[in-house]
Design a protein around this motif. Structure first.
Motif, PDB file in Angstrom:
ATOM      1  N   VAL A 179       0.843  -1.198   0.000  1.00 55.51           N
ATOM      2  CA  VAL A 179       0.000   0.000   0.000  1.00 55.51           C
ATOM      3  C   VAL A 179       0.881   1.251   0.000  1.00 55.51           C
ATOM      4  O   VAL A 179       1.784   1.399   0.827  1.00 55.51           O
ATOM      5  CB  VAL A 179      -0.934   0.018   1.218  1.00 55.51           C
ATOM      6  CG1 VAL A 179      -1.819   1.263   1.201  1.00 55.51           C
ATOM      7  CG2 VAL A 179      -1.795  -1.237   1.239  1.00 55.51           C
ATOM      8  N   GLN A 180       0.597   2.144  -0.927  1.00 50.57           N
ATOM      9  CA  GLN A 180       1.333   3.406  -1.042  1.00 50.57           C
ATOM     10  C   GLN A 180       0.622   4.477  -0.207  1.00 50.57           C
ATOM     11  O   GLN A 180      -0.548   4.772  -0.431  1.00 50.57           O
ATOM     12  CB  GLN A 180       1.404   3.832  -2.501  1.00 50.57           C
ATOM     13  CG  GLN A 180       2.232   5.073  -2.762  1.00 50.57           C
ATOM     14  CD  GLN A 180       2.510   5.234  -4.238  1.00 50.57           C
ATOM     15  OE1 GLN A 180       3.524   4.792  -4.741  1.00 50.57           O
ATOM     16  NE2 GLN A 180       1.591   5.868  -4.946  1.00 50.57           N
ATOM     17  N   ARG A 181       1.359   5.039   0.743  1.00 49.52           N
ATOM     18  CA  ARG A 181       0.786   6.031   1.657  1.00 49.52           C
ATOM     19  C   ARG A 181       1.598   7.321   1.576  1.00 49.52           C
ATOM     20  O   ARG A 181       2.707   7.343   1.035  1.00 49.52           O
ATOM     21  CB  ARG A 181       0.799   5.488   3.088  1.00 49.52           C
ATOM     22  CG  ARG A 181       0.036   4.190   3.245  1.00 49.52           C
ATOM     23  CD  ARG A 181       0.358   3.445   4.518  1.00 49.52           C
ATOM     24  NE  ARG A 181      -0.110   4.151   5.715  1.00 49.52           N
ATOM     25  CZ  ARG A 181       0.098   3.717   6.951  1.00 49.52           C
ATOM     26  NH1 ARG A 181       0.771   2.590   7.174  1.00 49.52           N
ATOM     27  NH2 ARG A 181      -0.368   4.408   7.976  1.00 49.52           N
ATOM     28  N   VAL A 182       1.057   8.391   2.101  1.00 44.28           N
ATOM     29  CA  VAL A 182       1.824   9.624   2.262  1.00 44.28           C
ATOM     30  C   VAL A 182       2.584   9.516   3.581  1.00 44.28           C
ATOM     31  O   VAL A 182       1.987   9.312   4.641  1.00 44.28           O
ATOM     32  CB  VAL A 182       0.927  10.872   2.279  1.00 44.28           C
ATOM     33  CG1 VAL A 182       1.782  12.127   2.460  1.00 44.28           C
ATOM     34  CG2 VAL A 182       0.108  10.967   0.995  1.00 44.28           C
ATOM     35  N   ALA A 183       3.907   9.625   3.494  1.00 45.58           N
ATOM     36  CA  ALA A 183       4.760   9.614   4.677  1.00 45.58           C
ATOM     37  C   ALA A 183       5.446  10.964   4.791  1.00 45.58           C
ATOM     38  O   ALA A 183       5.478  11.752   3.842  1.00 45.58           O
ATOM     39  CB  ALA A 183       5.787   8.492   4.592  1.00 45.58           C
ATOM     40  N   ALA A 184       5.994  11.227   5.957  1.00 43.32           N
ATOM     41  CA  ALA A 184       6.703  12.490   6.177  1.00 43.32           C
ATOM     42  C   ALA A 184       7.871  12.247   7.121  1.00 43.32           C
ATOM     43  O   ALA A 184       7.824  11.361   7.988  1.00 43.32           O
ATOM     44  CB  ALA A 184       5.772  13.545   6.761  1.00 43.32           C
ATOM     45  N   VAL A 185       8.937  13.018   6.930  1.00 36.86           N
ATOM     46  CA  VAL A 185      10.046  13.020   7.877  1.00 36.86           C
ATOM     47  C   VAL A 185      10.214  14.438   8.402  1.00 36.86           C
ATOM     48  O   VAL A 185      10.039  15.421   7.662  1.00 36.86           O
ATOM     49  CB  VAL A 185      11.360  12.515   7.249  1.00 36.86           C
ATOM     50  CG1 VAL A 185      11.227  11.078   6.791  1.00 36.86           C
ATOM     51  CG2 VAL A 185      11.798  13.403   6.100  1.00 36.86           C
ATOM     52  N   ASP A 186      10.508  14.542   9.668  1.00 33.58           N
ATOM     53  CA  ASP A 186      10.773  15.840  10.270  1.00 33.58           C
ATOM     54  C   ASP A 186      12.025  16.430   9.642  1.00 33.58           C
ATOM     55  O   ASP A 186      13.060  15.762   9.538  1.00 33.58           O
ATOM     56  CB  ASP A 186      10.952  15.679  11.778  1.00 33.58           C
ATOM     57  CG  ASP A 186      11.089  17.004  12.483  1.00 33.58           C
ATOM     58  OD1 ASP A 186      12.226  17.539  12.496  1.00 33.58           O
ATOM     59  OD2 ASP A 186      10.086  17.498  13.019  1.00 33.58           O
ATOM     60  N   ALA A 187      11.950  17.685   9.195  1.00 33.14           N
ATOM     61  CA  ALA A 187      13.065  18.300   8.480  1.00 33.14           C
ATOM     62  C   ALA A 187      14.275  18.539   9.373  1.00 33.14           C
ATOM     63  O   ALA A 187      15.377  18.758   8.865  1.00 33.14           O
ATOM     64  CB  ALA A 187      12.621  19.620   7.849  1.00 33.14           C
ATOM     65  N   SER A 188      14.101  18.485  10.678  1.00 33.24           N
ATOM     66  CA  SER A 188      15.226  18.659  11.601  1.00 33.24           C
ATOM     67  C   SER A 188      15.750  17.328  12.122  1.00 33.24           C
ATOM     68  O   SER A 188      16.940  17.030  12.024  1.00 33.24           O
ATOM     69  CB  SER A 188      14.806  19.536  12.784  1.00 33.24           C
ATOM     70  OG  SER A 188      14.421  20.815  12.358  1.00 33.24           O
ATOM     71  N   SER A 189      14.861  16.482  12.637  1.00 33.93           N
ATOM     72  CA  SER A 189      15.301  15.242  13.283  1.00 33.93           C
ATOM     73  C   SER A 189      15.351  14.049  12.348  1.00 33.93           C
ATOM     74  O   SER A 189      16.028  13.060  12.630  1.00 33.93           O
ATOM     75  CB  SER A 189      14.359  14.919  14.442  1.00 33.93           C
ATOM     76  OG  SER A 189      13.067  14.556  13.960  1.00 33.93           O
ATOM     77  N   GLY A 190      14.607  14.093  11.241  1.00 33.27           N
ATOM     78  CA  GLY A 190      14.523  12.956  10.340  1.00 33.27           C
ATOM     79  C   GLY A 190      13.560  11.883  10.793  1.00 33.27           C
ATOM     80  O   GLY A 190      13.475  10.820  10.161  1.00 33.27           O
ATOM     81  N   ALA A 191      12.813  12.129  11.858  1.00 29.37           N
ATOM     82  CA  ALA A 191      11.849  11.140  12.339  1.00 29.37           C
ATOM     83  C   ALA A 191      10.765  10.925  11.293  1.00 29.37           C
ATOM     84  O   ALA A 191      10.211  11.878  10.738  1.00 29.37           O
ATOM     85  CB  ALA A 191      11.228  11.613  13.647  1.00 29.37           C
ATOM     86  N   LEU A 192      10.449   9.644  11.017  1.00 26.71           N
ATOM     87  CA  LEU A 192       9.507   9.296   9.960  1.00 26.71           C
ATOM     88  C   LEU A 192       8.155   8.936  10.546  1.00 26.71           C
ATOM     89  O   LEU A 192       8.068   8.252  11.565  1.00 26.71           O
ATOM     90  CB  LEU A 192      10.051   8.125   9.133  1.00 26.71           C
ATOM     91  CG  LEU A 192       9.250   7.726   7.887  1.00 26.71           C
ATOM     92  CD1 LEU A 192      10.175   7.227   6.800  1.00 26.71           C
ATOM     93  CD2 LEU A 192       8.197   6.664   8.184  1.00 26.71           C
ATOM     94  N   SER A 193       7.082   9.374   9.883  1.00 25.32           N
ATOM     95  CA  SER A 193       5.729   9.009  10.278  1.00 25.32           C
ATOM     96  C   SER A 193       4.892   8.797   9.023  1.00 25.32           C
ATOM     97  O   SER A 193       5.160   9.377   7.971  1.00 25.32           O
ATOM     98  CB  SER A 193       5.103  10.099  11.155  1.00 25.32           C
ATOM     99  OG  SER A 193       5.051  11.338  10.458  1.00 25.32           O
ATOM    100  N   GLN A 194       3.883   7.944   9.159  1.00 24.86           N
ATOM    101  CA  GLN A 194       2.923   7.724   8.083  1.00 24.86           C
ATOM    102  C   GLN A 194       1.733   8.635   8.332  1.00 24.86           C
ATOM    103  O   GLN A 194       1.126   8.600   9.407  1.00 24.86           O
ATOM    104  CB  GLN A 194       2.477   6.266   8.069  1.00 24.86           C
ATOM    105  CG  GLN A 194       3.598   5.266   7.806  1.00 24.86           C
ATOM    106  CD  GLN A 194       3.821   5.025   6.319  1.00 24.86           C
ATOM    107  OE1 GLN A 194       3.356   5.797   5.473  1.00 24.86           O
ATOM    108  NE2 GLN A 194       4.541   3.968   6.003  1.00 24.86           N
ATOM    109  N   LEU A 195       1.373   9.459   7.322  1.00 20.38           N
ATOM    110  CA  LEU A 195       0.307  10.433   7.507  1.00 20.38           C
ATOM    111  C   LEU A 195      -1.061   9.895   7.117  1.00 20.38           C
ATOM    112  O   LEU A 195      -2.067  10.305   7.698  1.00 20.38           O
ATOM    113  CB  LEU A 195       0.600  11.700   6.705  1.00 20.38           C
ATOM    114  CG  LEU A 195       1.916  12.430   7.024  1.00 20.38           C
ATOM    115  CD1 LEU A 195       2.009  13.708   6.210  1.00 20.38           C
ATOM    116  CD2 LEU A 195       2.028  12.724   8.513  1.00 20.38           C
TER     117      LEU A 195
END
Length: 663
Positions: A179-195
């Motif tokens: 499944v293709q989802r929208v993910a994001a990484v914090d521009a400072s820490s690089g922490a990844l989350s699925q939105l």
């Protein structure tokens, strides 16, 4: 490697390959082909380009990411984490809103998996976040605090129906879905989350200007199959998604159409998108509509255009910047939403193909109105261009020394049954008007697509036939993009009939005005073009040789074989189980006894869009009718071939086939 091998090994392990297809002997040697292949391989491609928001810098990817001041593009610097002697795949150019940071994907990592890197100056890029899967369409959020992208975590293949499907084995239909989802990484820490949620496969997305919401086109998995029934969603970050538009329940002309390129208006009160009859995700065309951001009825912002908008961007609350296919050319313009008129100053038509990134005909636009894109045509290889729309300048000079090996191109048009039809004609190399020449008709895929002028690569395509001494007609018959939505929808429930008559009318028009030998006319195409090739030789004896790539011979059996059966209902009006007759009338296999045309058939063994059994059916029937034929199956290839050796082999075989039967 022998490209012809047994198919469906887990389901059909019956006989040696010689029982299925003729031995794939090397095509007859033509001394001109090696030189042509060498020439085709010389062009440097440009995969993407991106202007910084302030319009002062430009980046592009020509195999390496280059970055330059727009005031001094002759001295770019390479931006990469890769060692100088070991470049790796890189993509996804994304600028931060303040123009200080360039982000991108690179697999130059210890485990050779994709990661997000950022570059903020002259030093080496730093790795921001490691990834584990397929990723694309990188973009900063408008507040610059995160980088978002489409992500298939743990992917075993690229997303989309063009890629090779997994080999069939075990219990079918219950395997794990990717499944293709929208993910994001914090521009400072690089922490990844699925939105976005795991139950929705997202195809395209964009942010609201306040960075609080996403809008996206999505459907339940499997993603390869359900794009044709996708809906438009909004989602406040951290909350559940909301359906704001569903074409299946909409009224009026937009009912049942496909949607793409969703974009919030600058004030966040509206969402605009393109809706049209589209046969392939990523091949976009239609009208631009808008809805209230909270949901509601759709309003056509570009009604009755005799063109097919493919991409757009809000310039402000009253104007859109639009890129469209118009009369087989690229058309860029500014559209006034109040008056429904084009700007006369910001208006440009190019006899070329353009783009800047992942979406078709995408243009990079800076805040000051500067634009950038790559363009190529039959006469000019790909380069980056940038500037104001009326004052564009060539930025790169990667291919300045290249000249076409094929003949000149000419835009052509004709009328048939009340339709205006456009296309392109390539002249034979070293054309002599006193001689007669063969003609090859090159039918595009889709059918919702268009033949457009572009510099060819080293693989199957139209220009090589011109280089070897043929006229080449590239028609855009009804069902194509470029003449408006009514034209695109004109082949609904009529595949192979009106569109084929448009093609034959184009052959007549060219033959009436050019020295074409009517006994040396051939036809070829891939995907829908492969279907049209198979169907055409059952309907007429005008074509004396044919090459069908990834074609369709039997729509009834195809419905149960392919991985994307949702696409057929908008075009055929019902499933094959509810209306088998409409599928039968467009199935070449039902008219197979009419065929006299020698036909080469080629296909990938893991093609999910046009599965190989369709090619087997056609080849087997021709062989049974004693019509000259050959079937070549390529291992580990999907609908779009990726192995360079296979791409070249298909071209060599097609050239040799026409040389054998049209000389």
């Amino acid at each position: 490697m022998n490209p012809c091998r047994i198919l469906l090994s887990g389901l059909l392990a019956i006989a040696p390959i010689s029982a299925f297809c003729q031995a794939p002997n090397a095509p007859a040697h033509d001394p001109r082909i090696p030189a042509l292949l060498h020439d085709l391989a010389q062009a440097h491609g440009v995969r993407e380009t991106a202007l910084s928001p302030d319009g002062k810098q430009i980046a592009w990817n020509d195999g390496q990411i280059k970055l330059a001041s727009l005031a001094d593009t002759a001295h770019p610097r390479v931006v990469t984490p890769c060692p100088a002697n070991a470049p790796g795949p890189e993509s996804g150019l994304a600028w931060s809103p303040d123009s200080k940071t360039l982000a991108f994907f690179s697999s130059c990592t210890p485990d050779h998996k994709n990661a997000i890197f950022t570059s903020t100056g002259s030093g080496a890029p730093r790795q921001l976040a490691a990834l584990n899967g397929f990723s694309k369409d990188l973009v900063f959020s408008p507040d610059g605090k995160s980088l978002s992208f489409l992500y298939v975590e743990g992917a075993t293949r690229p997303s989309g129906a063009l890629a090779a499907m997994k080999p069939f084995s075990g219990v079918i239909g219950v395997e794990g879905l990717e499944v293709q989802r929208v993910a994001a990484v914090d521009a400072s820490s690089g922490a990844l989350s699925q939105l976005t949620p795991a139950g929705l496969h997202v195809y395209e997305f964009s942010w609201s200007e306040d960075a609080k919401q996403l809008t996206y086109v999505a459907a339940p998995p499997p993603g390869e199959n359900n794009w044709w029934v996708a809906k438009l969603f909004t989602q406040t970050i951290g909350s559940e998604p909301k359906v704001v538009f569903d074409p299946a329940t909409a009224s009026g002309p937009i009912h049942g159409l496909q949607i793409a390129v969703p974009r919030f208006s600058p004030d966040g009160k509206q969402i605009a998108f393109i809706a049209g009859l589209m046969s392939d995700q990523g091949s976009t065309g239609g009208d631009i509509y808008s809805i209230p951001a909270s949901g509601g009825e759709a309003t056509d912002l570009t009604p009755d255009r005799d063109a097919s908008p493919a991409w757009f961007q809000w310039l402000n609350g009253k104007q859109l910047g639009i890129a469209e296919i118009k009369n087989a050319k690229s058309h860029l313009f500014v559209w006034n939403l109040d008056t429904h008129t084009e700007s006369t100053q910001s208006n440009l038509t190019l006899p070329a193909s353009i783009g800047s990134g992942s979406l078709e005909m995408q243009v990079s636009i800076a805040d000051n109105g500067t634009i950038a894109f790559t363009q190529s045509s039959f006469e000019h290889p790909p380069e980056v261009w940038a500037g104001r729309i009326g004052d564009l300048k060539q930025i790169t000079h990667l291919n300045d020394g290249l000249k076409p090996s094929w003949g000149r191109s000419e835009a052509v048009s004709w009328t048939n049954e009340g339709f205006h039809v456009d296309g392109w004609l390539l002249y034979p190399a070293n054309y002599d008007p006193a001689k007669k020449y063969g003609l090859v008709v090159y039918v595009h895929g889709g059918p919702s697509a268009a033949n457009m002028p572009r510099w060819p690569g080293a693989g199957f395509g139209a220009a090589p036939f011109s280089a070897l001494g043929y006229f080449v007609l590239l028609p855009n018959p009804r069902g194509s993009f470029g003449e408006g939505e009514k034209f695109t929808q004109a082949n609904r429930k009529d595949f192979g009939y009106g569109d084929l008559r448009d093609i034959v009318a184009g052959v007549d028009a060219v033959a009436a005005s050019h020295p074409v030998d009517p006994q040396r006319v051939g036809i070829t195409g891939w995907s829908y073009g492969g279907f049209m090739t198979m169907f055409a030789v059952t309907q007429t004896h005008r074509f004396h040789a044919a090459v069908a790539g990834a074609g369709l011979s039997n729509w009834q059996s195809y419905y149960g074989e392919n991985s994307i059966d949702q696409w057929m209902i908008p075009f055929f009006g019902a499933s094959v189980y509810d209306d088998p007759a409409v599928y039968a009338k467009s199935s070449a296999i039902n008219y197979i006894k009419n065929v006299q045309t020698p036909t080469l058939v080629v296909v990938g063994d893991r093609d999910g869009e046009c599965p190989a059994p369709q090619s087997f059916e056609f080849w087997h029937a021709l062989r049974d009718q004693h019509v000259p034929t050959q079937l070549v199956v390529y291992p580990d290839e999907g609908h779009g071939f990726t192995n360079p050796e296979h791409r070249v082999d298909v071209l060599e075989r097609a050239l040799a086939w026409f040389d054998q039967y049209l000389r």
